[in-house]
Scaffold this active site. Structure first.
Site, PDB file in Angstrom:
ATOM      1  N   GLU A 240       0.828  -1.201   0.000  1.00  0.00           N
ATOM      2  CA  GLU A 240       0.000   0.000   0.000  1.00  0.00           C
ATOM      3  C   GLU A 240       0.868   1.258   0.000  1.00  0.00           C
ATOM      4  O   GLU A 240       1.951   1.273   0.590  1.00  0.00           O
ATOM      5  CB  GLU A 240      -0.909   0.015   1.229  1.00  0.00           C
ATOM      6  CG  GLU A 240      -1.865  -1.165   1.275  1.00  0.00           C
ATOM      7  CD  GLU A 240      -2.563  -1.343   2.618  1.00  0.00           C
ATOM      8  OE1 GLU A 240      -3.661  -1.927   2.620  1.00  0.00           O
ATOM      9  OE2 GLU A 240      -1.997  -0.913   3.647  1.00  0.00           O
ATOM     10  N   GLU A 446     -11.390  -3.665  -2.806  1.00  0.00           N
ATOM     11  CA  GLU A 446     -11.106  -4.935  -2.128  1.00  0.00           C
ATOM     12  C   GLU A 446     -11.754  -4.894  -0.758  1.00  0.00           C
ATOM     13  O   GLU A 446     -12.051  -3.819  -0.229  1.00  0.00           O
ATOM     14  CB  GLU A 446      -9.594  -5.135  -1.934  1.00  0.00           C
ATOM     15  CG  GLU A 446      -8.773  -5.216  -3.189  1.00  0.00           C
ATOM     16  CD  GLU A 446      -7.280  -5.352  -2.895  1.00  0.00           C
ATOM     17  OE1 GLU A 446      -6.909  -5.338  -1.689  1.00  0.00           O
ATOM     18  OE2 GLU A 446      -6.491  -5.470  -3.844  1.00  0.00           O
TER      19      GLU A 446
END
Length: 523
Positions: A240, A446
């Site tokens: 991330e 997600e």
């Protein structure tokens, strides 16, 4: 005069009241359709596939969202072998079941630590095998170029460190990793302080990434478009784009985390920025006595507290802008390198425009979102407060490179979160969606944690329909975390389990675009 005014020579900036973001998806959840429920123990055939129309599913012109499924983190073993048997079932048989279920494809992590064991020497064999299997099964593949360590994050069931040669360098220079104020180095990901420093055996970090991209391109060019539909580039911990501010070996939910800019390279960049602006005395991160510790609450700190907090001062604005801009510049540098490799307009052989998308994952830091300072987002590198949209600057860089934003926590609901943590995953998702639309970038989602319950499917469905109503077209994709372990949680011989049937209902509802929703406010 307050202590922080004397120390930093500034007073709090005036602020204006702005209401928090709200995502109205309740109607969409209520209208979520389950009319396609499957009889118990159904045997699937190829006619049951309900994938996305443009991608080869069996429903022509279906208006919905393609569904992908994340493969296990250990799909490739430590010795570089593709795992081909799961719980006694061959991978080809499992891929066939996913195809029958109507999913668009799978997602796999391609680990830096497994591929580049020695500098500039790459072993792609297990991932080539996987692409061949996916092609035979007529499934697509989202590839994640994972430049982080596997292990130490929520849901990790593996340990795949960075390549050993990285640690040879770190033995003499631990500042190639992010550090907290106590000097603790986090070896999960390379500090972006060395993006342009040739300290990795003569290469900068960006050169290491770009060399990796080139080898990936040359190895997988035959699969671009027909198998590989997305190349997600890991830009930080857990893949991330963020700082490692909430490391699980030091942090527990829902602490504010800690700033991670104490390696010598980032400290030097901070001082240089302060010198350039003529405020040399501010060339340092906030002091420990002001920001607390990993597990502090915002109200316990001078920096993050809602009223009179130092985040809302001239010094706070300077530091937080710099801290966030370092993250944004990292994304820009790496995406620039990727664009040069994959979309070289001067060489048609290396221009794969339209064959796959680049993607970047942004973390769903939803705790303390209802506070004014949004402390946990600030330490993660997102300069997002009640009075400032910290995601649009990131999304402008993604737009520059035509990259998709992938966002997590789509399944989460506010009423399932502890009240004393001031969480709002729903408002955060709403802000991300609106910001992606405003900046005209593609959006994919997600779930943040594994689940099998209907309510979480409904929440994802409602958010995706709300997006479609506002944007006028579906999301790029939803990726489900994760391939169940053991696999018979879904697949029992040739029959679906009850949980598998729930997933099938979800895939079908997304493909048919059945759930209804209302517009996002604020556009």
């Amino acid at each position: 005069m307050p202590l922080w005014n004397r120390r930093y020579g500034c007073s709090s900036r005036p602020t204006a009241f702005i209401t928090g973001w709200t995502i109205f998806v309740l109607f969409g959840i209520a209208c979520y359709s389950v009319v396609l429920k499957t009889p118990s123990g159904i045997q699937l055939s190829n006619r049951d596939a309900v994938g996305s129309p443009m991608k080869g599913g069996s429903i022509p012109n279906a208006p919905g969202v393609p569904i992908y499924v994340m493969m296990p983190l250990t799909s490739v073993s430590d010795d570089g072998q593709l795992k081909k048997v799961y719980d006694g079932k061959n991978i080809s048989w499992i891929l066939e079941q996913w195809k029958k279920l109507g999913v668009e494809g799978l997602m796999v992590d391609i680990w830096f630590g497994l591929v580049e064991r020695e500098p500039r020497q790459y072993d792609w064999k297990p991932y080539i095998e996987l692409c061949q299997l996916m092609k035979a099964a007529k499934l697509k593949l989202q590839t994640v170029l994972s430049f982080h360590r596997c292990g130490g994050n929520v849901g990790d069931r593996c340990y795949i460190p960075l390549p050993k040669w990285i640690f040879v360098v770190a033995k003499n220079d631990s500042d190639i990793f992010f550090k907290d104020r106590d000097g603790n180095a986090d070896d999960e990901y390379l500090s972006w302080g060395i993006d342009e420093q040739p300290v990795l055996m003569g290469r900068t970090a960006v050169q290491v990434y770009q060399d990796f991209f080139v080898s990936f391109r040359e190895t997988f060019r035959e699969f671009f478009g027909n198998v590989i539909s997305q190349v997600q580039i890991g830009l930080g911990p857990a893949g991330e784009l963020r700082y490692p501010s909430y490391q699980l070996n030091k942090w527990t939910f829902c602490g504010v985390g800690e700033f991670q800019c104490f390696d010598k390279y980032l400290l030097s960049r901070l001082q240089s920025e302060a010198d350039k602006r003529g405020i040399s005395d501010w060339g340092h991160p906030p002091y420990a006595k002001d920001v607390g510790f990993y597990n502090s609450s915002p109200s316990e700190t001078l920096f993050f507290r809602d009223d009179g907090g130092m985040w809302n001062t001239r010094y706070g604005d300077f530091f937080l802008n710099w801290y966030s801009n370092e993250l944004i510049q990292h994304a820009d540098r790496v995406l620039t390198a990727a664009g040069q490799v994959f979309f070289d307009r001067s060489n048609t052989n290396n221009d794969f425009t339209g064959q796959f998308h680049l993607a970047v994952k942004v973390a769903g830091v939803h705790w303390h979102f209802r506070s004014k300072a949004h402390a946990s987002e600030l330490t993660a590198g997102y300069y997002n407060t009640r009075y400032r949209n910290g995601y649009s600057p990131i999304f402008r860089v993604l737009k520059k490179h035509e990259a998709t934003v992938v966002f997590t926590c789509m399944e989460m609901k506010d009423n399932n979160q502890p009240k004393d943590c001031y969480c709002s995953p729903e408002d955060l998702v709403g802000l991300i969606v609106r910001s992606s639309i405003a900046n005209n970038i593609s959006f994919a989602g997600e779930n943040a944690v594994s689940f099998y319950d209907v309510e979480s499917y409904r929440q994802i469905s409602a958010v995706s329909r709300s997006y479609a109503v506002t944007k006028g077209k579906p999301m790029e994709a939803v990726t489900y975390l994760r391939w169940p372990e053991p696999i018979d949680i879904f697949f029992q011989q040739d029959a679906l389990s009850i949980l598998g049937q729930k997933f099938l209902d979800f895939v079908r509802s997304m493909a048919y675009d059945q759930a209804e929703s209302v517009d996002f406010p604020g556009l």
